[in-house]
Design a protein around this motif. Structure first.
Motif, PDB file in Angstrom:
ATOM      1  N   ARG A  68     -17.930  70.797 -29.047  1.00 38.63           N
ATOM      2  CA  ARG A  68     -18.737  70.923 -30.271  1.00 38.63           C
ATOM      3  C   ARG A  68     -18.858  72.378 -30.703  1.00 38.63           C
ATOM      4  O   ARG A  68     -18.795  72.684 -31.893  1.00 38.63           O
ATOM      5  N   THR A  69     -19.057  73.274 -29.749  1.00 37.70           N
ATOM      6  CA  THR A  69     -19.174  74.692 -30.074  1.00 37.70           C
ATOM      7  C   THR A  69     -17.852  75.228 -30.615  1.00 37.70           C
ATOM      8  O   THR A  69     -17.850  76.040 -31.557  1.00 37.70           O
ATOM      9  N   MET A  70     -16.744  74.767 -30.051  1.00 37.61           N
ATOM     10  CA  MET A  70     -15.438  75.166 -30.584  1.00 37.61           C
ATOM     11  C   MET A  70     -15.272  74.656 -32.019  1.00 37.61           C
ATOM     12  O   MET A  70     -14.756  75.378 -32.884  1.00 37.61           O
ATOM     13  N   LEU A  71     -15.721  73.441 -32.280  1.00 31.02           N
ATOM     14  CA  LEU A  71     -15.663  72.900 -33.636  1.00 31.02           C
ATOM     15  C   LEU A  71     -16.537  73.724 -34.575  1.00 31.02           C
ATOM     16  O   LEU A  71     -16.110  74.063 -35.686  1.00 31.02           O
ATOM     17  N   ALA A  72     -17.748  74.054 -34.137  1.00 32.67           N
ATOM     18  CA  ALA A  72     -18.652  74.872 -34.959  1.00 32.67           C
ATOM     19  C   ALA A  72     -18.023  76.230 -35.263  1.00 32.67           C
ATOM     20  O   ALA A  72     -18.083  76.705 -36.409  1.00 32.67           O
ATOM     21  N   ALA A  73     -17.404  76.846 -34.253  1.00 33.25           N
ATOM     22  CA  ALA A  73     -16.758  78.143 -34.451  1.00 33.25           C
ATOM     23  C   ALA A  73     -15.563  78.020 -35.393  1.00 33.25           C
ATOM     24  O   ALA A  73     -15.341  78.893 -36.240  1.00 33.25           O
ATOM     25  N   ALA A  74     -14.813  76.937 -35.269  1.00 28.26           N
ATOM     26  CA  ALA A  74     -13.658  76.735 -36.154  1.00 28.26           C
ATOM     27  C   ALA A  74     -14.108  76.538 -37.596  1.00 28.26           C
ATOM     28  O   ALA A  74     -13.497  77.088 -38.529  1.00 28.26           O
ATOM     29  N   ILE A  75     -15.173  75.771 -37.788  1.00 25.01           N
ATOM     30  CA  ILE A  75     -15.700  75.560 -39.142  1.00 25.01           C
ATOM     31  C   ILE A  75     -16.213  76.871 -39.709  1.00 25.01           C
ATOM     32  O   ILE A  75     -15.894  77.234 -40.851  1.00 25.01           O
ATOM     33  N   ALA A  76     -17.001  77.605 -38.928  1.00 25.71           N
ATOM     34  CA  ALA A  76     -17.531  78.892 -39.389  1.00 25.71           C
ATOM     35  C   ALA A  76     -16.392  79.866 -39.691  1.00 25.71           C
ATOM     36  O   ALA A  76     -16.399  80.547 -40.725  1.00 25.71           O
ATOM     37  N   GLY A  77     -15.409  79.915 -38.803  1.00 19.00           N
ATOM     38  CA  GLY A  77     -14.261  80.796 -39.027  1.00 19.00           C
ATOM     39  C   GLY A  77     -13.486  80.396 -40.274  1.00 19.00           C
ATOM     40  O   GLY A  77     -13.052  81.257 -41.051  1.00 19.00           O
ATOM     41  N   GLY A  78     -13.319  79.109 -40.485  1.00 16.46           N
ATOM     42  CA  GLY A  78     -12.639  78.626 -41.686  1.00 16.46           C
ATOM     43  C   GLY A  78     -13.396  79.001 -42.955  1.00 16.46           C
ATOM     44  O   GLY A  78     -12.790  79.395 -43.958  1.00 16.46           O
ATOM     45  N   ILE A 103     -23.727  76.689 -41.014  1.00 17.78           N
ATOM     46  CA  ILE A 103     -23.056  75.488 -41.511  1.00 17.78           C
ATOM     47  C   ILE A 103     -22.174  74.891 -40.413  1.00 17.78           C
ATOM     48  O   ILE A 103     -22.174  73.674 -40.200  1.00 17.78           O
ATOM     49  N   GLY A 104     -21.447  75.725 -39.683  1.00 21.20           N
ATOM     50  CA  GLY A 104     -20.612  75.226 -38.591  1.00 21.20           C
ATOM     51  C   GLY A 104     -21.417  74.509 -37.526  1.00 21.20           C
ATOM     52  O   GLY A 104     -21.055  73.416 -37.077  1.00 21.20           O
ATOM     53  N   ILE A 105     -22.528  75.109 -37.133  1.00 17.94           N
ATOM     54  CA  ILE A 105     -23.389  74.483 -36.115  1.00 17.94           C
ATOM     55  C   ILE A 105     -24.004  73.207 -36.653  1.00 17.94           C
ATOM     56  O   ILE A 105     -24.081  72.189 -35.946  1.00 17.94           O
ATOM     57  N   SER A 106     -24.432  73.232 -37.887  1.00 19.38           N
ATOM     58  CA  SER A 106     -25.040  72.055 -38.487  1.00 19.38           C
ATOM     59  C   SER A 106     -24.062  70.883 -38.545  1.00 19.38           C
ATOM     60  O   SER A 106     -24.429  69.742 -38.246  1.00 19.38           O
ATOM     61  N   VAL A 107     -22.823  71.165 -38.902  1.00 19.74           N
ATOM     62  CA  VAL A 107     -21.817  70.097 -38.964  1.00 19.74           C
ATOM     63  C   VAL A 107     -21.484  69.596 -37.554  1.00 19.74           C
ATOM     64  O   VAL A 107     -21.435  68.389 -37.309  1.00 19.74           O
ATOM     65  N   ALA A 108     -21.267  70.512 -36.628  1.00 20.96           N
ATOM     66  CA  ALA A 108     -20.840  70.124 -35.276  1.00 20.96           C
ATOM     67  C   ALA A 108     -21.969  69.489 -34.461  1.00 20.96           C
ATOM     68  O   ALA A 108     -21.737  68.561 -33.691  1.00 20.96           O
ATOM     69  N   TYR A 109     -23.182  70.007 -34.609  1.00 20.48           N
ATOM     70  CA  TYR A 109     -24.296  69.550 -33.782  1.00 20.48           C
ATOM     71  C   TYR A 109     -25.333  68.737 -34.552  1.00 20.48           C
ATOM     72  O   TYR A 109     -26.269  68.216 -33.950  1.00 20.48           O
ATOM     73  N   ARG A 113     -20.102  66.592 -17.670  1.00 16.27           N
ATOM     74  CA  ARG A 113     -19.295  66.076 -18.774  1.00 16.27           C
ATOM     75  C   ARG A 113     -19.961  66.367 -20.118  1.00 16.27           C
ATOM     76  O   ARG A 113     -19.287  66.737 -21.088  1.00 16.27           O
ATOM     77  N   ALA A 114     -21.284  66.237 -20.175  1.00 15.02           N
ATOM     78  CA  ALA A 114     -22.013  66.538 -21.411  1.00 15.02           C
ATOM     79  C   ALA A 114     -21.870  68.021 -21.771  1.00 15.02           C
ATOM     80  O   ALA A 114     -21.736  68.362 -22.956  1.00 15.02           O
ATOM     81  N   CYS A 115     -21.886  68.882 -20.773  1.00 13.30           N
ATOM     82  CA  CYS A 115     -21.691  70.325 -21.027  1.00 13.30           C
ATOM     83  C   CYS A 115     -20.320  70.587 -21.624  1.00 13.30           C
ATOM     84  O   CYS A 115     -20.176  71.385 -22.557  1.00 13.30           O
ATOM     85  N   TRP A 116     -19.287  69.911 -21.111  1.00  8.13           N
ATOM     86  CA  TRP A 116     -17.942  70.114 -21.636  1.00  8.13           C
ATOM     87  C   TRP A 116     -17.810  69.525 -23.045  1.00  8.13           C
ATOM     88  O   TRP A 116     -17.072  70.065 -23.874  1.00  8.13           O
ATOM     89  N   ARG A 117     -18.517  68.430 -23.337  1.00  5.71           N
ATOM     90  CA  ARG A 117     -18.530  67.914 -24.714  1.00  5.71           C
ATOM     91  C   ARG A 117     -19.177  68.932 -25.646  1.00  5.71           C
ATOM     92  O   ARG A 117     -18.752  69.100 -26.795  1.00  5.71           O
TER      93      ARG A 117
END
Length: 178
Positions: A118-128, A72-78, A110-114
């Motif tokens: 996104r991966t941090m967002l996915a991890a935060a969503i999954a962790g939440g 779900i985290g990856i799906s939302v972020a990516y 720059r795309a890699c850092w974006r």
């Protein structure tokens, strides 16, 4: 049961994307295509509901529940990016629209850092989601399996950050430079 739900939801996600793109480009019905593409995030809500009902119904958490949270985290972020990628390829195949140019040099960095963001967002969503499930169930014995997934989330962020760091140090060359 949860693993089957994850596979079904992942399949449903891509079927919704393919149906949406098919309606958009083959049937030329943009509104129908948009409606079908909107179904993709709804599938995530279905999966989250199934996982929650399973645990609240007395189920013991397993790595499957953690995988569902990560999915779900990856799906939302990516998800938007994955759909845009598929949309560009279908537009190229059906309407002969040129594909976006491959990024090189600092644009790729720059795309890699974006992607790290996104991966941090996915991890935060999954962790939440994991924390919410632990709190909702309220039984540490039944949810102890979920605790081991937090280091995995950190590991995924670290790997993505290392990837971006490597392209910061050694930017991707253009074909002419290679």
């Amino acid at each position: 049961m949860v693993l089957i739900a994850i596979v079904a939801c992942e399949t449903g996600f891509w079927l919704a994307v393919l149906a949406g793109l098919g309606a958009r480009y083959v049937l030329r019905r943009r509104r129908l295509g948009a409606a079908l593409l909107i179904a993709a995030p709804v599938i995530d809500a279905v999966l989250l509901t199934l996982v929650t009902v399973d645990l609240l119904g007395g189920g013991t958490a397993s790595w499957h529940h953690g995988l569902a949270a990560l999915y779900i985290g990856i799906s939302v972020a990516y998800g938007h990016r994955m759909i845009a990628w598929a949309d560009a390829r279908v537009a190229h195949l059906v309407d002969k629209v040129p594909l976006p140019p491959k990024l090189t040099g600092w644009a790729y960095t720059r795309a890699c850092w974006r992607d790290v963001a996104r991966t941090m967002l996915a991890a935060a969503i999954a962790g939440g989601i994991l924390l919410a499930l632990v709190w909702l169930v309220g039984d540490p014995e039944r949810t102890s399996e979920l605790d081991g997934l937090f280091p995995v989330l950190g590991f995924l962020v670290a790997i993505d950050a290392l990837w971006a760091i490597s392209y910061t140090i050694w930017p991707r060359r253009t074909p002419a430079e290679a």
